[in-house]
Write an enzyme that holds these catalytic residues in place. Structure first.
Site, mmCIF file in Angstrom:
data_model
loop_
_atom_site.group_PDB
_atom_site.id
_atom_site.type_symbol
_atom_site.label_atom_id
_atom_site.label_comp_id
_atom_site.label_asym_id
_atom_site.label_seq_id
_atom_site.Cartn_x
_atom_site.Cartn_y
_atom_site.Cartn_z
ATOM 1 N N GLY A 1 15.333 5.836 8.305
ATOM 2 C CA GLY A 1 16.536 6.247 7.571
ATOM 3 C C GLY A 1 16.213 7.411 6.661
ATOM 4 N N ARG A 2 15.478 7.098 5.594
ATOM 5 C CA ARG A 2 15.084 8.094 4.620
ATOM 6 C C ARG A 2 14.409 9.314 5.254
ATOM 7 N NH1 ARG A 2 13.785 6.697 -0.476
ATOM 8 N NH2 ARG A 2 13.452 4.558 0.195
ATOM 9 N N TYR B 1 15.168 2.867 -9.868
ATOM 10 C CA TYR B 1 13.755 2.686 -9.496
ATOM 11 C C TYR B 1 12.809 3.668 -10.170
ATOM 12 C CZ TYR B 1 16.398 1.662 -5.067
ATOM 13 O OH TYR B 1 17.299 1.274 -4.109
ATOM 14 N N CYS C 1 28.251 7.899 -19.395
ATOM 15 C CA CYS C 1 28.150 7.367 -20.747
ATOM 16 C C CYS C 1 27.105 6.265 -20.781
ATOM 17 C CB CYS C 1 29.513 6.852 -21.173
ATOM 18 S SG CYS C 1 29.630 6.783 -22.934
ATOM 19 N N GLU C 2 25.840 6.671 -20.736
ATOM 20 C CA GLU C 2 24.737 5.731 -20.536
ATOM 21 C C GLU C 2 23.451 6.513 -20.809
ATOM 22 O OE1 GLU C 2 23.834 1.965 -18.770
ATOM 23 O OE2 GLU C 2 25.770 2.831 -18.217
ATOM 24 N N TYR D 1 20.080 7.904 0.410
ATOM 25 C CA TYR D 1 20.267 6.989 -0.725
ATOM 26 C C TYR D 1 20.776 7.703 -1.973
ATOM 27 C CZ TYR D 1 17.600 4.167 2.525
ATOM 28 O OH TYR D 1 17.177 3.526 3.662
HETATM 29 C C1 PLP Z 1 16.694 0.171 4.929
HETATM 30 C C2 PLP Z 1 16.314 -0.236 6.284
HETATM 31 C C3 PLP Z 1 15.801 0.704 7.168
HETATM 32 C C4 PLP Z 1 15.539 2.139 6.801
HETATM 33 O O1 PLP Z 1 14.547 2.263 5.845
HETATM 34 P P1 PLP Z 1 14.036 3.740 5.441
HETATM 35 O O2 PLP Z 1 13.066 3.474 4.359
HETATM 36 O O3 PLP Z 1 15.221 4.484 4.964
HETATM 37 O O4 PLP Z 1 13.425 4.343 6.652
HETATM 38 C C5 PLP Z 1 15.523 0.292 8.454
HETATM 39 N N1 PLP Z 1 15.729 -0.987 8.845
HETATM 40 C C6 PLP Z 1 16.215 -1.922 8.000
HETATM 41 C C7 PLP Z 1 16.433 -3.281 8.494
HETATM 42 C C8 PLP Z 1 16.520 -1.581 6.706
HETATM 43 O O5 PLP Z 1 16.987 -2.514 5.878
#
Ligand code: PLP
Length: 432
Positions: A293-294, A335, A362-363, A391
């Protein structure tokens, strides 16, 4: 100097992304603004699927984890690359459906899916439902029976791997809300039950050990543990698990000092482990799924802000306040995630100061970062925060009733709006 390969400086001393002047993007579309580079998204996807080809004979599927960043255009891009998609809610599934995504290439995750979500997944032909717990299995069986379907499922397993990452994004250890525990025998018992289910087809096992992991060893270890379970299932239940989903979590460069391993090394090393382990255990090579994802989205994105107030507190710190904040990027507040920032209209100047970039919420904790090296920033300057493609938009909120920024995609010298900026009327659209 830059964390992402798509960033550069042009002849005006302005920061560019995908070759486009970020200062002109800020002028044209306003700030705060998320900017995504389509070419880099495509390149990152290809790095994973080409390494699947090269190191595992293409016997696998790269499923982009859409929780990192999802919108119709992103789903279309992933589909056009031939990759799969990972969704964790009915909203992410709905986005994929509306984008015309091939739903057989979609995996549906979540530790607490509702009946409505499961029914939506089944009715829309989602390729895999990754079942997290036994009550979900029972509810899914009932829905499958009622709808006359036989969904393909995977079980989410906690392989008991301790990946070195932030506690909140660590998921493979036994004390986790996700998945079936391996050590306690819970996972094996669930498999036993699923094998005899008439209304679901247990196709695979899944694990995801965490996020922003720099080291490949925990992934290799997770693959070993999962293959061990596949062998046990074969030997004791005479049932073949054909698919192994190894999740995502590959680390990226947020700071100049970060040095993540190239994405290709992951499948190079893990497929080696899979092949040798399969030979040793006497099992067939499983079809492998991975879920980055990331690593796909983060490096492709930046956020542009306009500087408002500057406050120098002698001997304490300098605050540079921008027109966004934790509402568009909550990751520092959540984080303490760190980013590199650049004054986009002074990108050729030295980053001569260390400042705290504050948001407008406001934090007091509404910060983009502290001790950030930056060019001397004054009111009206444009600040770019780098590697915000994952994210950020997906975790944004309307805190303080601040409208969400637009998302602009750049591609081959052109820019286009992929998600419109929210209006004030959007803010009250559900109010009665
Ligand atoms: C969040 C997640 C991902 C992606 O994680 P990345 O760190 O963004 O690569 C893949 N699989 C599952 C099940 C997740 O919860």
């Amino acid at each position: 100097m830059f964390v992402s390969e798509n960033l550069s400086v042009n002849e005006n001393g302005h920061l560019t992304i995908g070759g486009i002047d970020t200062v002109s993007l800020a002028e044209r579309y306003g700030t705060p603004l998320y900017v995504m580079d389509e070419q880099l998204i495509r390149k990152n996807l290809r790095r994973f699927h080409e390494s699947m080809q090269k190191y595992y004979d293409g016997k696998g599927l790269v499923c982009y984890a859409s929780k990192a960043f999802s919108c119709l255009e992103m789903c279309r891009i992933v589909a056009s690359e031939g990759d799969g998609l990972d969704a964790v809610s009915i909203g992410e599934l709905y986005t994929a459906v509306k984008a015309g995504f091939p739903m057989e290439k979609v995996g549906f995750h979540g530790n607490n899916k509702t009946d409505e979500e499961l029914r939506f997944a089944v009715e829309n032909g989602v390729g895999h439902i990754i079942v997290d717990n036994i009550s979900e299995l029972h509810r899914l069986e009932a829905i499958a029976k009622e709808t006359g379907t036989k969904p393909h499922i995977m079980f989410r397993i906690k392989p008991g791997i301790d990946a070195h990452t932030h506690d909140f994004v660590k998921t493979g250890q036994i004390d986790s809300k996700f998945g079936f525990a391996l050590e306690t025998g819970e996972a094996f018992e669930a498999v036993k039950e699923a094998v005899s289910c008439e209304n679901v087809n247990l196709a695979g096992l899944h694990c995801h050990i965490g996020s922003q992991i720099f080291d490949i060893a925990p992934f290799e270890e997770a693959a070993r543990v999962m293959l061990g379970l596949i062998a046990k299932i074969k030997n004791e239940l005479n049932y073949e698990i054909k698919e192994l989903n190894l999740g995502g979590g590959f680390g990226i460069k947020y700071l100049n000092e970060h040095d993540p391993v190239p994405f290709e090394n992951y499948l190079e090393r893990v497929s080696k482990v899979v092949k040798s382990e399969c030979a040793e255990l006497g099992i067939a090579h499983p079809f492998i799924l991975i879920e980055p994802g990331r690593s796909i989205a983060a490096p492709a994105g930046i956020t542009l802000y306009t500087v408002g107030a500057r406050k120098e507190i002698p001997n304490i710190r300098t605050y540079v306040s921008v027109d966004g904040g934790m509402c568009d990027n909550p990751r520092y507040a959540l984080y303490k995630s760190e980013y590199e920032a650049i004054v986009a209209n002074k990108a050729d100047e030295e980053r001569s100061e260390k400042v705290t970039i504050a948001g407008k919420c406001c934090e007091s904790g509404d910060l983009i970062g502290e001790n950030m090296p930056l060019q001397h920033a004054e009111s009206g300057d444009i600040i770019a925060v780098c590697a915000t493609g994952a994210y950020n938009y997906s975790m944004s909120s309307n805190y303080n009733r601040i409208p969400k920024p637009a998302v602009v995609f750049v591609n081959e010298g052109e820019s286009r709006i992929a998600v419109k900026r929210e209006t004030l009327d959007d803010i009250i659209r559900n109010d009665m």
